[in-house]
Design a protein around this motif. Structure first.
Motif, PDB file in Angstrom:
ATOM      1  N   ALA A  57      69.915  81.726   1.315  1.00  0.00           N
ATOM      2  CA  ALA A  57      69.752  80.398   1.915  1.00  0.00           C
ATOM      3  C   ALA A  57      71.051  79.613   1.855  1.00  0.00           C
ATOM      4  N   ALA A  58      71.757  79.695   0.696  1.00  0.00           N
ATOM      5  CA  ALA A  58      73.031  78.974   0.574  1.00  0.00           C
ATOM      6  C   ALA A  58      74.063  79.519   1.552  1.00  0.00           C
ATOM      7  N   VAL A  59      74.056  80.855   1.703  1.00  0.00           N
ATOM      8  CA  VAL A  59      75.007  81.449   2.652  1.00  0.00           C
ATOM      9  C   VAL A  59      74.706  80.999   4.074  1.00  0.00           C
ATOM     10  N   LEU A  60      73.416  81.016   4.430  1.00  0.00           N
ATOM     11  CA  LEU A  60      73.044  80.584   5.778  1.00  0.00           C
ATOM     12  C   LEU A  60      73.337  79.111   5.982  1.00  0.00           C
ATOM     13  N   GLN A  61      73.094  78.276   4.933  1.00  0.00           N
ATOM     14  CA  GLN A  61      73.392  76.852   5.047  1.00  0.00           C
ATOM     15  C   GLN A  61      74.889  76.626   5.208  1.00  0.00           C
ATOM     16  N   ALA A  62      75.693  77.378   4.444  1.00  0.00           N
ATOM     17  CA  ALA A  62      77.137  77.258   4.583  1.00  0.00           C
ATOM     18  C   ALA A  62      77.596  77.694   5.965  1.00  0.00           C
ATOM     19  N   GLU A  63      76.970  78.781   6.450  1.00  0.00           N
ATOM     20  CA  GLU A  63      77.314  79.228   7.801  1.00  0.00           C
ATOM     21  C   GLU A  63      76.958  78.156   8.838  1.00  0.00           C
ATOM     22  N   GLY A  64      75.787  77.500   8.630  1.00  0.00           N
ATOM     23  CA  GLY A  64      75.397  76.428   9.551  1.00  0.00           C
ATOM     24  C   GLY A  64      76.356  75.250   9.500  1.00  0.00           C
ATOM     25  N   LYS A  65      76.760  74.851   8.282  1.00  0.00           N
ATOM     26  CA  LYS A  65      77.724  73.751   8.159  1.00  0.00           C
ATOM     27  C   LYS A  65      79.065  74.124   8.792  1.00  0.00           C
ATOM     28  N   LYS A  66      79.447  75.381   8.591  1.00  0.00           N
ATOM     29  CA  LYS A  66      80.703  75.830   9.187  1.00  0.00           C
ATOM     30  C   LYS A  66      80.638  75.772  10.712  1.00  0.00           C
ATOM     31  N   GLU A  67      79.521  76.234  11.257  1.00  0.00           N
ATOM     32  CA  GLU A  67      79.359  76.199  12.715  1.00  0.00           C
ATOM     33  C   GLU A  67      79.315  74.768  13.219  1.00  0.00           C
ATOM     34  N   ALA A  68      78.591  73.873  12.466  1.00  0.00           N
ATOM     35  CA  ALA A  68      78.522  72.464  12.879  1.00  0.00           C
ATOM     36  C   ALA A  68      79.892  71.809  12.819  1.00  0.00           C
ATOM     37  N   ALA A  69      80.643  72.112  11.746  1.00  0.00           N
ATOM     38  CA  ALA A  69      81.990  71.543  11.647  1.00  0.00           C
ATOM     39  C   ALA A  69      82.878  72.037  12.773  1.00  0.00           C
ATOM     40  N   PHE A  70      82.712  73.325  13.108  1.00  0.00           N
ATOM     41  CA  PHE A  70      83.500  73.860  14.210  1.00  0.00           C
ATOM     42  C   PHE A  70      83.147  73.177  15.530  1.00  0.00           C
ATOM     43  N   ARG A  71      81.832  72.967  15.752  1.00  0.00           N
ATOM     44  CA  ARG A  71      81.417  72.287  16.978  1.00  0.00           C
ATOM     45  C   ARG A  71      81.913  70.845  17.009  1.00  0.00           C
ATOM     46  N   GLU A  72      81.816  70.183  15.844  1.00  0.00           N
ATOM     47  CA  GLU A  72      82.255  68.786  15.780  1.00  0.00           C
ATOM     48  C   GLU A  72      83.760  68.683  16.021  1.00  0.00           C
ATOM     49  N   ALA A  73      84.528  69.612  15.429  1.00  0.00           N
ATOM     50  CA  ALA A  73      85.974  69.603  15.657  1.00  0.00           C
ATOM     51  C   ALA A  73      86.299  69.869  17.115  1.00  0.00           C
ATOM     52  N   GLU A  74      85.523  70.787  17.712  1.00  0.00           N
ATOM     53  CA  GLU A  74      85.740  71.068  19.135  1.00  0.00           C
ATOM     54  C   GLU A  74      85.425  69.838  19.983  1.00  0.00           C
ATOM     55  N   ALA A  75      84.342  69.116  19.632  1.00  0.00           N
ATOM     56  CA  ALA A  75      83.996  67.898  20.379  1.00  0.00           C
ATOM     57  C   ALA A  75      85.075  66.835  20.221  1.00  0.00           C
ATOM     58  N   ARG A  76      85.567  66.672  18.957  1.00  0.00           N
ATOM     59  CA  ARG A  76      86.639  65.688  18.760  1.00  0.00           C
ATOM     60  C   ARG A  76      87.887  66.066  19.535  1.00  0.00           C
ATOM     61  N   GLU A  77      88.154  67.380  19.572  1.00  0.00           N
ATOM     62  CA  GLU A  77      89.326  67.832  20.320  1.00  0.00           C
ATOM     63  C   GLU A  77      89.188  67.514  21.809  1.00  0.00           C
ATOM     64  N   ARG A  78      87.991  67.780  22.342  1.00  0.00           N
ATOM     65  CA  ARG A  78      87.780  67.478  23.759  1.00  0.00           C
ATOM     66  C   ARG A  78      87.821  65.979  24.021  1.00  0.00           C
TER      67      ARG A  78
END
Length: 326
Positions: free
Chosen positions: A210-231
């Motif tokens: 669960a912790a690994v999946l949660q970390a993966e989710g946070k990583k994906e969300a951070a990546f999406r958020e960074a991509e949105a900020r970049e755009r």
């Protein structure tokens, strides 16, 4: 004279009968008889009819050649770990040589019995109580091997020795029952501990996943958020570049758009602040309207330019910066 002759004849007939009885021997099935001549063994009679020399040959013994049962009476045995047990058993033997069984040992049945009892004490006395109770086949095999080897000179074959019953004392039986109960409780506790351990391991594995999946989710969300900020930054940069180009061309409406956009953004931030309940600012409506009018003018010109394509551009209106201090 007649009477004397009759007596002689009667005596002769009686002698003949005695001679025939002494000379003719019928051996039954399952038996062998030994023959002694003048007290010395000469031969063995097999089942059937045989003729002997009267008064010279005599029957030494009538040996049973069938397999015989020997009851081993109960006796007390001290084990290797000093436990007193009572054991009994049975033995089976068969005579193979009638002469040896007759002349090599006196009282064959008693000899086999005592030899078996002695070896029972010897074999079982060299083993622990637990071995006695759990390894009867091994005890029987050892007894059979020892007793059969010892009785070979007697012309017999010990075919089987079986221990019937092993009876420990009552207090020892109670102690064994308590020990068995303790062992079973120990095994139950071990199994319960193993189950708890497996449960804890599986729970930890689940939490890890669960912790690994949660970390993966946070990583994906951070990546999406960074991509949105970049755009967003790219769009902001593109908008700033367009406004800069419009200002460089002398378009006053672009300045109005830029100022009004920043002005509205500042008001939005002030209004959304969590520690602000009432917002009181000296805002002049005409200034905001003028800025919005500039935005509208820019949009109209952009649409007109897009619709005209490659045609001649319409003359720009000379924009005037609204007087925000009026």
């Amino acid at each position: 004279m007649f009477e004397a002759g009759s007596i002689v004849i009667l005596i002769l007939v009686l002698l003949v009968v005695i001679v025939v009885v002494r000379a003719v021997r019928i051996v039954g099935q399952g038996y062998n008889w030994t023959v002694e001549r003048l007290g010395k063994y000469t031969k063995t009679l097999a089942p059937g009819l045989h003729i002997l020399i009267p008064f010279i040959d005599s029957i030494g013994s009538k040996m049973n050649m069938m397999e015989q049962l020997l009851e081993v009476p109960s006796q007390e045995v001290i084990t290797k770990d000093n436990a007193m047990v009572t054991v009994d058993g049975v033995a089976f033997y068969q005579v193979l040589d009638a002469a040896q069984a007759t002349y090599e040992v006196n009282n064959l049945h008693n000899a086999v019995l005592n030899l078996t009892m002695t070896n029972v004490r010897t074999v079982m006395g060299s083993m622990d109580l637990d071995q006695l109770l759990s390894q009867r086949d091994e005890i029987n095999a050892r007894l059979l091997s020892v007793v059969d080897h010892a009785t070979q000179p007697w012309g017999i074959k010990v075919t089987r020795i079986e221990i019937k019953d092993i009876a420990p004392p009552r207090d020892l039986v109670d102690a064994m029952a308590r020990q068995m109960k303790a062992e079973r409780e120990k095994r139950a506790q071990i199994l319960e501990a193993e189950g708890s351990r497996q449960s804890a391991i599986l729970k930890a594995e689940g939490e890890k996943q669960a912790a690994v999946l949660q970390a993966e989710g946070k990583k994906e969300a951070a990546f999406r958020e960074a991509e949105a900020r970049e755009r967003s930054a790219q769009a902001e940069a593109a908008a700033t570049s367009m406004v800069s180009e419009a200002i460089a061309k002398g378009d006053v409406q672009a300045i109005n758009y830029f100022v009004a956009n920043n002005y509205v953004g500042a008001l939005e931030k002030l209004a959304s602040a969590p520690n602000q309940k009432v917002l009181m600012l000296p805002v002049e409506a005409s200034g905001i309207i003028g800025s919005l009018a500039g935005i509208t003018e820019i949009a109209r010109e952009a649409f007109n330019d897009g619709g005209s394509g490659n045609g001649a551009a319409k003359p720009k209106r000379s924009g005037r910066v609204p007087n925000t201090n009026a």
